[in-house]
Design a protein around this motif. Structure first.
Motif, PDB file in Angstrom:
ATOM      1  N   UNK A   1       0.829  -1.196   0.000  1.00 47.42           N
ATOM      2  CA  UNK A   1       0.000   0.000   0.000  1.00 47.42           C
ATOM      3  C   UNK A   1       0.871   1.257   0.000  1.00 47.42           C
ATOM      4  N   UNK A   2       1.914   1.261   0.821  1.00 49.19           N
ATOM      5  CA  UNK A   2       2.813   2.411   0.855  1.00 49.19           C
ATOM      6  C   UNK A   2       3.531   2.618  -0.461  1.00 49.19           C
ATOM      7  N   UNK A   3       3.974   1.542  -1.097  1.00 48.11           N
ATOM      8  CA  UNK A   3       4.675   1.657  -2.371  1.00 48.11           C
ATOM      9  C   UNK A   3       3.758   2.215  -3.460  1.00 48.11           C
ATOM     10  N   UNK A   4       2.527   1.714  -3.521  1.00 44.24           N
ATOM     11  CA  UNK A   4       1.594   2.201  -4.530  1.00 44.24           C
ATOM     12  C   UNK A   4       1.212   3.656  -4.270  1.00 44.24           C
ATOM     13  N   UNK A   5       1.083   4.025  -2.994  1.00 41.86           N
ATOM     14  CA  UNK A   5       0.790   5.421  -2.681  1.00 41.86           C
ATOM     15  C   UNK A   5       1.902   6.333  -3.171  1.00 41.86           C
ATOM     16  N   UNK A   6       3.141   5.937  -2.921  1.00 43.42           N
ATOM     17  CA  UNK A   6       4.270   6.719  -3.418  1.00 43.42           C
ATOM     18  C   UNK A   6       4.254   6.786  -4.937  1.00 43.42           C
ATOM     19  N   UNK A   7       3.945   5.680  -5.612  1.00 38.38           N
ATOM     20  CA  UNK A   7       3.958   5.649  -7.074  1.00 38.38           C
ATOM     21  C   UNK A   7       2.935   6.608  -7.660  1.00 38.38           C
ATOM     22  N   UNK A   8       1.716   6.590  -7.141  1.00 38.43           N
ATOM     23  CA  UNK A   8       0.680   7.438  -7.730  1.00 38.43           C
ATOM     24  C   UNK A   8       0.938   8.909  -7.415  1.00 38.43           C
ATOM     25  N   UNK A   9       1.477   9.225  -6.221  1.00 36.73           N
ATOM     26  CA  UNK A   9       1.806  10.616  -5.906  1.00 36.73           C
ATOM     27  C   UNK A   9       2.940  11.099  -6.806  1.00 36.73           C
ATOM     28  N   UNK A  10       3.944  10.250  -7.020  1.00 32.69           N
ATOM     29  CA  UNK A  10       5.043  10.607  -7.926  1.00 32.69           C
ATOM     30  C   UNK A  10       4.528  10.811  -9.338  1.00 32.69           C
ATOM     31  N   UNK A  11       3.615   9.950  -9.779  1.00 28.59           N
ATOM     32  CA  UNK A  11       3.039  10.102 -11.111  1.00 28.59           C
ATOM     33  C   UNK A  11       2.254  11.407 -11.230  1.00 28.59           C
ATOM     34  N   UNK A  12       1.561  11.781 -10.165  1.00 24.92           N
ATOM     35  CA  UNK A  12       0.827  13.046 -10.161  1.00 24.92           C
ATOM     36  C   UNK A  12       1.779  14.225 -10.330  1.00 24.92           C
ATOM     37  N   UNK A  13       2.896  14.225  -9.611  1.00 25.05           N
ATOM     38  CA  UNK A  13       3.871  15.298  -9.760  1.00 25.05           C
ATOM     39  C   UNK A  13       4.502  15.288 -11.151  1.00 25.05           C
ATOM     40  N   UNK A  14       4.695  14.112 -11.697  1.00 24.31           N
ATOM     41  CA  UNK A  14       5.252  14.009 -13.050  1.00 24.31           C
ATOM     42  C   UNK A  14       4.303  14.607 -14.080  1.00 24.31           C
ATOM     43  N   UNK A  15       3.019  14.421 -13.897  1.00 20.51           N
ATOM     44  CA  UNK A  15       2.053  15.013 -14.818  1.00 20.51           C
ATOM     45  C   UNK A  15       2.076  16.532 -14.735  1.00 20.51           C
ATOM     46  N   UNK A  16       2.253  17.074 -13.534  1.00 24.53           N
ATOM     47  CA  UNK A  16       2.364  18.530 -13.409  1.00 24.53           C
ATOM     48  C   UNK A  16       3.616  19.041 -14.110  1.00 24.53           C
ATOM     49  N   UNK A  17       4.712  18.289 -14.033  1.00 24.88           N
ATOM     50  CA  UNK A  17       5.925  18.695 -14.755  1.00 24.88           C
ATOM     51  C   UNK A  17       5.690  18.658 -16.260  1.00 24.88           C
ATOM     52  N   UNK A  18       4.909  17.683 -16.713  1.00 22.15           N
ATOM     53  CA  UNK A  18       4.579  17.622 -18.144  1.00 22.15           C
ATOM     54  C   UNK A  18       3.832  18.873 -18.583  1.00 22.15           C
ATOM     55  N   UNK A  19       2.915  19.343 -17.758  1.00 25.50           N
ATOM     56  CA  UNK A  19       2.169  20.568 -18.083  1.00 25.50           C
ATOM     57  C   UNK A  19       3.128  21.743 -18.198  1.00 25.50           C
ATOM     58  N   UNK A  20       4.038  21.879 -17.255  1.00 22.91           N
ATOM     59  CA  UNK A  20       4.979  23.002 -17.286  1.00 22.91           C
ATOM     60  C   UNK A  20       5.959  22.897 -18.444  1.00 22.91           C
ATOM     61  N   UNK A  21       6.218  21.687 -18.905  1.00 23.53           N
ATOM     62  CA  UNK A  21       7.194  21.491 -19.981  1.00 23.53           C
ATOM     63  C   UNK A  21       6.582  21.678 -21.361  1.00 23.53           C
ATOM     64  N   UNK A  22       5.357  21.195 -21.557  1.00 21.02           N
ATOM     65  CA  UNK A  22       4.771  21.169 -22.894  1.00 21.02           C
ATOM     66  C   UNK A  22       4.017  22.447 -23.262  1.00 21.02           C
ATOM     67  N   UNK A  23       3.396  23.098 -22.307  1.00 26.29           N
ATOM     68  CA  UNK A  23       2.559  24.253 -22.644  1.00 26.29           C
ATOM     69  C   UNK A  23       3.331  25.483 -23.109  1.00 26.29           C
ATOM     70  N   UNK A  24       4.607  25.709 -22.723  1.00 31.01           N
ATOM     71  CA  UNK A  24       5.307  26.884 -23.262  1.00 31.01           C
ATOM     72  C   UNK A  24       5.349  26.941 -24.780  1.00 31.01           C
ATOM     73  N   UNK A  25       5.262  25.799 -25.461  1.00 30.84           N
ATOM     74  CA  UNK A  25       5.230  25.830 -26.932  1.00 30.84           C
ATOM     75  C   UNK A  25       4.024  26.615 -27.435  1.00 30.84           C
ATOM     76  N   UNK A  26       2.887  26.461 -26.753  1.00 33.79           N
ATOM     77  CA  UNK A  26       1.689  27.192 -27.166  1.00 33.79           C
ATOM     78  C   UNK A  26       1.749  28.646 -26.711  1.00 33.79           C
ATOM     79  N   UNK A  27       2.508  28.934 -25.651  1.00 34.36           N
ATOM     80  CA  UNK A  27       2.711  30.334 -25.266  1.00 34.36           C
ATOM     81  C   UNK A  27       3.578  31.045 -26.289  1.00 34.36           C
ATOM     82  N   UNK A  28       4.603  30.365 -26.804  1.00 36.43           N
ATOM     83  CA  UNK A  28       5.453  30.948 -27.845  1.00 36.43           C
ATOM     84  C   UNK A  28       4.639  31.238 -29.099  1.00 36.43           C
ATOM     85  N   UNK A  29       3.723  30.327 -29.444  1.00 35.74           N
ATOM     86  CA  UNK A  29       2.894  30.515 -30.634  1.00 35.74           C
ATOM     87  C   UNK A  29       1.770  31.518 -30.412  1.00 35.74           C
ATOM     88  N   UNK A  30       1.539  31.953 -29.165  1.00 39.05           N
ATOM     89  CA  UNK A  30       0.540  32.964 -28.909  1.00 39.05           C
ATOM     90  C   UNK A  30      -0.787  32.469 -28.412  1.00 39.05           C
TER      91      UNK A  30
END
Length: 476
Positions: free
Chosen positions: A293-322
């Motif tokens: 249970x502890x391992x899976x909790x860590x995995x899903x929380x880490x995955x959640x943070x990874x998804x937030x990093x994806x948002x910060x990484x991918x969206x600047x392309x659309x900011x550059x395009x306007x």
């Protein structure tokens, strides 16, 4: 009204927002089973009938009083588990109808299939072997895990096949599987607690020494996460499959099957521990279930943070395009900034504006995940159409969302250390060292935005200061 920004010119670029979405005329020629009333009505009727049948079966086994007691006790962990899975789903919130379907499938359809199949298999084994005790043990450790995990996995499979746009990664699989298992455990707990209450009524036991109290402690206090823990492995398998390229068909099929087999094995180990006595049960619980249970909790929380990093990484392309303002990728990639934006919108714009901001956040997140799949070569054939739809949804909500996101970015921006020169400066205190400047780091250059206080921006024409467009800034 400001004109729409130019679109990126990489392959699969979306059209300009001024263009209307493509016509849905193809739906007029769809088969009858593809009609919305069939796709929504048939599952609703199936689940309603399953619910009525399972209600009658449980009430028959527990009695009316036992059913009511079991219902009152079994509902206690449900809000906590649902809130936990909804929290995991906050990065890219899925539609409520998917969660309602999953819970209803687990509580009604999967529970009905499990009760019927388990009872039939156990009775058949008992008649074939003339050993009722051995049949019960075999049914609990072998038959029940296979039947129950397969029945719960059916809900994950249905959402994966028919709600593919809402099923984009591991967290989606975890949430759908966990909610389905929560519904299943809810019905099963009603049955077990109601049966235990009936046994106590016959023997006259009550209080801490009663069977009801022991059942409540084991199933509700110690292991409310048991069923979700098992089925989450199936959801992880489907989630990794959703991230796999379409050309890797063997992997996309084998991963969900591997997750299902792992869920069955976990379930069998848990059920089998009850045959090992109190110490065997505690050993499995402490040495296996809690660490897992502890391992899976860590995995899903880490995955959640990874998804937030994806948002910060991918969206600047659309900011550059306007398409987005420069501050938006930072605000959309922070759950704290998102909450600040929604509160600001609700305070100064009302519920409708806050809802528009929440929708803007969800569509922007989906756009970031779509772009990441396209950049990695994992996008489907509908990439162009999907990107177009998401950009249009963002464009329609920009007037409501941008003031709130700009305020959130300025409010939650990290402090910037500024070195104070060692020599005296006119108008500056003589103290030396480092000072922190708050609020504007990361959003410098966003012209025409509102301040951090007050309702400025809502209901007023908003300027849209886009950066100069650079052709083809990003390629897949």
């Amino acid at each position: 009204m400001a004109s729409s920004p130019p679109c990126p010119t990489y392959p699969g670029a979306a059209p300009q927002p001024g263009l209307p979405p493509r016509s849905g005329g193809a739906l007029r020629h769809a088969h009858w089973w593809q009609r919305p009333w069939v796709r929504y009505g048939a599952p609703a009727v199936l689940l309603a009938l399953s619910g009525l049948v399972i209600l009658a079966l449980v009430r028959e086994q527990t009695g009316t009083e036992g059913f009511l007691v079991g219902l009152g006790l079994a509902v206690l962990p449900v809000p906590l588990l649902m809130a936990a899975f909804r929290w995991l789903d906050r990065v890219e919130p899925g539609p409520w109808r998917n969660l309602l379907f999953s819970f209803a499938w687990g509580a009604c359809a999967a529970a009905l299939m499990a009760i019927v199949a388990n009872s039939f298999a156990t009775r058949w084994i008992a008649r074939a072997t003339a050993d009722p005790a051995g049949a019960d043990t075999l049914g609990a450790t072998v038959i029940a895990p296979v039947v129950e995990e397969t029945a719960k996995a059916a809900a994950v499979l249905l959402v994966f096949l028919f709600r593919r746009r809402d099923f984009t990664g591991i967290l989606d699989g975890v949430v759908i599987a966990g909610v389905t298992a929560t519904g299943f455990a809810f019905t099963e707990n009603i049955l077990y607690l109601g049966t235990a209450f009936g046994a106590d009524q016959l023997t006259g036991d009550s209080g801490i020494a009663s069977v009801t109290a022991a059942t409540f402690f084991v199933r509700i206090v110690m292991s409310p996460f048991a069923h979700p823990l098992f089925t989450v492995f199936t959801g992880i398998g489907f989630g990794i499959s959703a991230l796999s390229p379409q050309r890797q068909r063997a992997r996309r099929v084998l991963l969900p099957l591997a997750g299902l087999l792992l869920a069955m094995g976990m379930h069998a180990l848990w059920n089998g521990s009850s045959t090992l006595g109190d110490y065997g049960f505690l050993a499995v619980y402490l040495a296996f279930m809690v660490p897992m249970f502890g391992m899976l909790t860590w995995l899903v929380v880490w995955t959640r943070q990874r998804e937030l990093r994806t948002v910060r990484t991918e969206l600047p392309a659309y900011a550059v395009a306007g398409w987005l303002l420069p501050a938006e990728p930072f605000a959309l990639g922070s759950m704290r900034a998102r909450r600040v934006a929604r509160r600001y919108a609700r305070r100064y714009g009302g519920k409708e504006v806050a809802r528009a901001v929440a929708q803007y956040e969800a569509y922007a997140t989906s756009l970031a995940f779509l772009r990441r799949r396209g950049r990695l070569g994992r996008a489907g054939t509908d990439f162009v159409e999907r990107e177009r739809e998401l950009l249009l949804e963002l464009w329609r909500r920009r007037e409501a969302a941008r003031p709130a996101l700009d305020h959130a970015a300025r409010t939650t921006a990290p402090p910037v250390p500024v070195a104070v020169p060692p020599w005296p400066v006119h108008g500056m205190p003589g103290a030396h060292g480092m000072h922190e400047v708050h609020g504007t780091h990361g959003v410098h250059g966003v012209q025409g935005t509102r301040g951090t206080h007050g309702p400025q921006g809502y209901g007023q024409p908003q300027p849209h200061p886009y950066p100069p467009y650079q052709p083809n800034p990003y390629r897949f």
